[in-house]
Design an enzyme around this catalytic site. Sequence first.
Site: not given
Ligand code: NAP
Length: 473
Positions: A237, A239, A311-313, A321-322, A373, A379
């Site tokens: 899903r 990005i 891309n996974a993240g 503090a928490n 941030n 993160y």
């Molecule tokens: P997202 O909608 O949460 O999609 C991330 C996908 O990665 C999800 O399908 C998630 O599965 C999968 N994933 C998580 N852990 C995994 C693992 N251990 N092995 C395999 N797949 C895994 O995130 P997004 O917004 O598209 O972001 C994509 C990337 O861009 C990330 O690295 C994020 O940090 C970076 N990014 C995003 C933004 C933003 O504004 N959206 C900004 C800066 C950077 P589950 O959801 O089922 O865990």
Amino acid sequence: MSRPANPLSPDALLEGLLSSPFGRSLAKQLGLPEGPRLRRGSGLPTGPVAYDALGEAAREDAPVLAALVRLGVSTIRPLHDEPATRTADPDHGPQPPAYDAPLGGVVLDLTGVRSVAVLESVRAVLRPAVRGLEACGRVILVGPVVEEVEGFEAKAVARGLDGLVRSLGKEVRGGATANLVRLAADAGADDLASTLDFLLSGRSAYVSGQAWLVGRRRSAAERPESRRIVVVTGAARGIGAEIARTFHRVGATVVAVDVPRSGEALGAVANEVQGTALQLDITAPDAGHRIAEHVAERYGEDARIQAIAHNAGITRDRMLANMDEKRWAQVLDVNLAAQLRLNAVLLDPTLPGGYAEDVHIVASASTSGIAGNRGQTNYATSKAGVIGIVLALREAYADRPLTVNAVAPGFIETDMTAAIPFVQKEMFRRMNSLHQGGRPIDVAETIVYLADPATSGVNGQVIRVCGQAIVGA
Ligand code: NAP
């Protein structure tokens, strides 16, 4: 991982109100600018592109003009704002010369600029040009690499272009962008063309105020797109799904990877892009070997991965503090350590199904990893670490024709950001030069550009896809 907000939650109701005509008018009165509709897709600007080469050390091979010709972009000579070319306006004083029709963009070859005095010519060309830009027009400056020019003044001026383009990005309106390409002295039109194409097209819609380096292409290997195997992690899903679609659009064969619990969504994406799905948690100790085995089984023992989008993240936000050890470890493991482990395994050129000798690695960082941030120490550490991987691999594999780069998205409208409280979300959306959030396609296009063999002169770079967010700009 967060899910979209409940439509009846106070946040969702407030969001609905603010997107109504009344809400939009209220937001305007409150001084919250609404973003223009951005030009997306592969199309180039509609208006003519003004081109000039300025500076005392202009290159004889005119690489910028040659690249524009290669792209089929016809150019016009730019107007110059000088006292003699100004027209009198009784109300507003002397006015700079104006273009007859809106300009699609202005592309300046500044690789020969070595003195402060020449910057006046840059101003003289840019003033009429920025006034005459069409909606979503482009300002593209091509400058020298600071380390490659001799003398304090030349270095200072080369660096000065950075400030110019970043300020211009904040000034241009109507979805226009301004970016700086630093062209290495030994790089030519063939190395530059894919970058100029990306910047002029709508594929770079949400990239502004950025500067990156284009060198000589590290791999000239041309492979039919259909034989390029690309791996996208987190492809179920957001990005990741869009990256898979965009790779498919350019003809690549996609291996879509995501956690088993997202199996159904992952299968749907893989089917849509006529690729294959691999249900895999990338934090598994054998994840690298599982990816290689999948590639070798599905595409043959000789198959290699030509590009990977790490891309996974995940986010697990808390103030430090928490912050307990679980949230800390989860984020560092998925976003950073897993990527390190995958690369360590797949970089072995003898591994069936591993990276090709000239693989293009593109990692997803974040503006949080650049600017920091609040609430995201885990993160931001992981995403700054991703940039560290890019720089370390570039150095370690300087002799191998691979490329390694990162994108640093700002606020992109996905499930990950849907859960951010509305007021904060609205601030993120508006506090950038384009006054809106980006879309997954904006990040996907930038990744596919960086993974293109034609772009193999771009190595060790970090491109922010953030609409020039004020945060850390
Ligand atoms: P997202 O909608 O949460 O999609 C991330 C996908 O990665 C999800 O399908 C998630 O599965 C999968 N994933 C998580 N852990 C995994 C693992 N251990 N092995 C395999 N797949 C895994 O995130 P997004 O917004 O598209 O972001 C994509 C990337 O861009 C990330 O690295 C994020 O940090 C970076 N990014 C995003 C933004 C933003 O504004 N959206 C900004 C800066 C950077 P589950 O959801 O089922 O865990």
